[in-house]
Write an enzyme that holds these catalytic residues in place. Structure first.
Site, PDB file in Angstrom:
ATOM      1  N   GLY A 114      -3.779 -10.265   7.433  1.00 16.51           N
ATOM      2  CA  GLY A 114      -3.552 -11.673   7.740  1.00 16.51           C
ATOM      3  C   GLY A 114      -2.906 -12.380   6.565  1.00 16.51           C
ATOM      4  O   GLY A 114      -3.049 -11.972   5.410  1.00 16.51           O
TER       5      GLY A 114
ATOM      6  N   LYS B  81       0.813  -1.220   0.000  1.00 10.71           N
ATOM      7  CA  LYS B  81       0.000   0.000   0.000  1.00 10.71           C
ATOM      8  C   LYS B  81       0.842   1.264   0.000  1.00 10.71           C
ATOM      9  O   LYS B  81       0.461   2.281  -0.598  1.00 10.71           O
ATOM     10  CB  LYS B  81      -0.958  -0.003   1.192  1.00 10.71           C
ATOM     11  CG  LYS B  81      -0.295   0.024   2.553  1.00 10.71           C
ATOM     12  CD  LYS B  81      -1.253  -0.205   3.686  1.00 10.71           C
ATOM     13  CE  LYS B  81      -1.600  -1.650   3.847  1.00 10.71           C
ATOM     14  NZ  LYS B  81      -0.498  -2.518   4.332  1.00 10.71           N
TER      15      LYS B  81
ATOM     16  N   GLY C  44      -6.849  -6.117   2.173  1.00 15.23           N
ATOM     17  CA  GLY C  44      -6.367  -7.471   2.412  1.00 15.23           C
ATOM     18  C   GLY C  44      -7.188  -8.447   1.596  1.00 15.23           C
ATOM     19  O   GLY C  44      -7.200  -8.417   0.364  1.00 15.23           O
TER      20      GLY C  44
ATOM     21  N   VAL D 129      -5.402  -2.636  -0.180  1.00 16.82           N
ATOM     22  CA  VAL D 129      -6.368  -1.852   0.591  1.00 16.82           C
ATOM     23  C   VAL D 129      -7.092  -2.702   1.629  1.00 16.82           C
ATOM     24  O   VAL D 129      -6.999  -2.455   2.823  1.00 16.82           O
ATOM     25  CB  VAL D 129      -7.393  -1.155  -0.326  1.00 16.82           C
ATOM     26  CG1 VAL D 129      -8.483  -0.479   0.502  1.00 16.82           C
ATOM     27  CG2 VAL D 129      -6.691  -0.137  -1.202  1.00 16.82           C
TER      28      VAL D 129
ATOM     29  N   ASP E  54      -1.454   4.136   7.914  1.00 14.44           N
ATOM     30  CA  ASP E  54      -1.842   2.980   7.100  1.00 14.44           C
ATOM     31  C   ASP E  54      -3.205   3.226   6.445  1.00 14.44           C
ATOM     32  O   ASP E  54      -3.379   3.021   5.239  1.00 14.44           O
ATOM     33  CB  ASP E  54      -1.889   1.729   7.978  1.00 14.44           C
ATOM     34  CG  ASP E  54      -2.394   0.503   7.236  1.00 14.44           C
ATOM     35  OD1 ASP E  54      -1.617  -0.104   6.495  1.00 14.44           O
ATOM     36  OD2 ASP E  54      -3.584   0.161   7.405  1.00 14.44           O
TER      37      ASP E  54
ATOM     38  N   ILE F 276     -10.423  -8.511   1.438  1.00 12.96           N
ATOM     39  CA  ILE F 276     -11.720  -7.957   1.032  1.00 12.96           C
ATOM     40  C   ILE F 276     -11.622  -7.447  -0.394  1.00 12.96           C
ATOM     41  O   ILE F 276     -10.816  -6.563  -0.677  1.00 12.96           O
ATOM     42  CB  ILE F 276     -12.134  -6.778   1.943  1.00 12.96           C
ATOM     43  CG1 ILE F 276     -12.107  -7.177   3.417  1.00 12.96           C
ATOM     44  CG2 ILE F 276     -13.506  -6.259   1.555  1.00 12.96           C
ATOM     45  CD1 ILE F 276     -12.253  -6.004   4.357  1.00 12.96           C
TER      46      ILE F 276
ATOM     47  N   LYS G   9      -4.454   3.824   2.287  1.00 13.45           N
ATOM     48  CA  LYS G   9      -5.546   3.073   1.665  1.00 13.45           C
ATOM     49  C   LYS G   9      -6.616   3.993   1.098  1.00 13.45           C
ATOM     50  O   LYS G   9      -7.116   3.755  -0.009  1.00 13.45           O
ATOM     51  CB  LYS G   9      -6.142   2.098   2.692  1.00 13.45           C
ATOM     52  CG  LYS G   9      -5.173   1.006   3.110  1.00 13.45           C
ATOM     53  CD  LYS G   9      -5.726   0.170   4.256  1.00 13.45           C
ATOM     54  CE  LYS G   9      -4.742  -0.923   4.663  1.00 13.45           C
ATOM     55  NZ  LYS G   9      -5.229  -1.713   5.813  1.00 13.45           N
TER      56      LYS G   9
END
Length: 412
Positions: free
Chosen positions: A298, A100, A129, A127, A196, A131, A200
Site C-alpha cells: 500500500g 525487493k 511494507g 519485505v 514476490d 510492517i 522477501k
C-alpha cells in the site's frame, strides 16, 4: 539543512514524498537538523503535483549534488535501479529502497559498496511494507540465534485465498476481484506464483544467517493450482491454506528455505491472518516466538517504512549502520528441499480410488484420510506421515501409475 532526493514518483514514490512533506517539521526534529526533499526524479510530467517545482529528469543532477545526502530509490526493477543505486553509493550517498527484487538479487554487493564508501543501504520497506521487520531482526533480536522465520509475505495471494476460504470463490474469480481492487497487477505472475514472497524470504534469510540467499536457491511454488475442493478438504481436517515463505537453520550449518502453499492448523495464529494482511513469525533461541503483523503493501504503509529509513540515514550521516551479509558462492548453503522431512496433503483421482487404499497404506504407513461433502468414489484425500519429501514423491510416482495426483500441499 539535510537534503533528500526521491527516484520514482509512482505509488510508493508519491506516498514517500507526501508523508515526508506532511511530517517534515517532526522529521527535522528527529534528525536534529532541518530536512527537505530537494529533487524528485521521474521521466513523466506531473504538472498538477504540488511538488512540481522539485521534479527533474536528469539523474546526474542528483548524483553530482553534494547537498543530497540520502536518496530514496522507489523506481523498482533491477536495471536502472541497480545502476542508479550503485553510482549513488559509490558517491557516498546513502540509499533507501522498497525494491525487493533488487535487494534479493544484489543486496550483498550493494551493502559492500555502501560500507566501502561510508554510507548506508537500507530496505525496511522491501519485505513487510509498513510492517517493521528488518530493523527489529537486525537490532532488537540481534542477541538471539534465529532458529526460523516464516509467514505470510504476500498480501495479494492472501486476499485470494481468503476469498476462496471465506466466500467459496474460485481462484479465477478471486484473482479478478483482487485486480479490480488494485491488489493484483494486470500480470499477477510474481504474486500468484510465489516469486514476490520468495524475494522477501531471501532477504530475511540473508540477514538472519549472514550469507546471501539468492532466489534461484529457493524452491518456489504458487497458488494457481489450489481448488475449492482442496479448501474444503483442508477445512474438514482442521486447516486453512496459506502461501508461506520460510527459512530455517539446520543442525549442519545449512539452511532450508522454501515458498509454497501450506495447510496451516486453525489453531496457529497465521491461520487467522486474512485479506491483504501479512504476518511474519520469528523464532529466536532467547525470545522464543514473536509475530510481526500488519499491512504488507500500500502507498502510505510502504512509504512509512521508506521515510523511516530516510530518517535513520540522515541521523547517521557518514556512519555505517550494522546491516550486512556476505555474498555466497556456496550453492550447498541452502539444503535441497526434497531432503527435508514433511507431512503432505494429497488428493488423487482414479476410476475406483477406494480400492487403492491398501496399496497407499503399504507405501506410506499410517495415514489420515479426509472427507468432504460430495466426495465421489473416484477421489481420495489423505495426509501422509512425516517423512522425507523425496520418499513421498517416489511413492506418489508409483501411485501415479494407477491414479491421477490431483493435488499435493505441504503441511505447516
Amino acid at each position: 539543512m539535510c537534503k533528500v532526493a526521491v527516484i520514482g514518483y509512482g505509488v510508493v514514490g508519491s506516498g514517500t514524498v507526501e508523508l515526508f512533506m506532511k511530517n517534515r517539521e517532526s522529521i527535522s526534529k528527529k534528525v536534529g537538523k532541518e530536512s527537505d526533499i530537494k529533487y524528485i526524479l521521474d521521466l513523466r510530467d506531473f504538472p498538477d503535483s504540488p511538488f512540481a517545482d522539485k521534479m527533474i529528469k536528469d539523474f546526474n543532477i542528483i548524483l553530482n549534488d553534494d547537498e543530497v545526502e540520502v536518496v530514496a530509490e522507489v523506481v523498482g526493477g533491477t536495471t536502472f535501479a541497480y545502476d542508479y543505486t550503485k553510482k549513488l553509493l559509490e558517491h557516498g550517498k546513502s540509499v533507501v529502497t522498497s525494491n525487493k527484487a533488487l535487494v534479493a538479487e544484489k543486496g550483498a554487493e550493494l551493502l559492500k559498496i555502501a560500507r566501502e564508501h561510508n554510507c548506508n543501504y537500507l530496505f525496511e520497506a522491501s519485505v513487510g511494507g509498513g510492517i517493521p521487520i528488518i530493523r527489529p531482526l537486525n537490532k532488537c533480536l540481534a542477541g538471539n540465534e534465529i532458529l526460523q522465520i516464516s509467514g505470510i509475505l504476500n498480501g495479494t495471494t492472501n486476499f485470494i485465498l481468503t476469498k476462496m476460504i471465506k466466500e467459496q470463490m474460485s481462484f479465477d474469480d478471486a484473482l479478478k476481484m483482487a485486480q479490480k481492487l488494485g491488489y493484483a497487477e494486470a500480470d499477477p505472475t510474481a504474486d500468484v506464483e510465489g516469486e514476490d514472497a520468495c524475494r522477501k524470504i531471501c532477504i530475511l534469510g540473508s540477514l538472519a544467517y549472514g550469507k546471501h540467499i539468492y532466489p534461484e536457491m529457493v524452491h518456489c511454488s504458487g497458488i494457481t493450482k489450489i481448488t475449492l475442493d482442496d479448501v474444503e478438504y483442508a477445512a474438514n481436517a482442521g486447516y486453512v491454506i496459506k502461501l508461506i515463505g520460510s527459512v530455517k537453520k539446520l543442525d549442519d550449518g545449512r539452511v532450508s528455505a522454501i515458498v509454497c502453499p501450506r495447510l496451516v492448523p486453525k489453531s496457529n495464529l497465521l491461520a487467522s491472518v486474512d485479506d491483504v494482511y501479512n504476518a511474519i513469525s520469528v523464532t529466536g533461541d532467547g525470545v522464543g516466538d514473536v509475530m510481526f503483523y500488519g499491512q504488507g503493501a500500500g502507498k502510505l504503509p510502504t512509504a512509512s517504512a521508506v521515510v523511516g529509513d530516510i530518517i535513520d540515514c540522515l541521523k547517521h550521516h557518514h556512519r555505517v549502520l550494522a546491516l550486512t551479509w556476505e555474498d555466497c558462492d556456496d550453492k550447498g548453503f541452502v539444503a535441497p528441499y526434497k531432503d527435508m522431512d514433511v507431512s503432505m496433503y494429497v488428493r488423487i483421482k482414479a476410476e475406483n480410488a477406494e480400492a487403492l487404499k491398501s496399496s497407499i497404506s503399504e507405501m506410506f504407513g499410517k495415514l489420515m484420510y479426509i472427507e468432504r461433502s460430495g466426495r465421489t468414489e473416484n477421489e481420495l484425500a489423505f495426509i501422509t506421515p512425516n517423512m522425507k519429501e523425496a520418499d513421498i514423491d517416489a511413492n506418489l510416482t508409483i501411485l501415479s501409475h494407477s491414479a491421477e495426483i490431483a493435488s499435493k500441499i505441504r503441511i505447516y
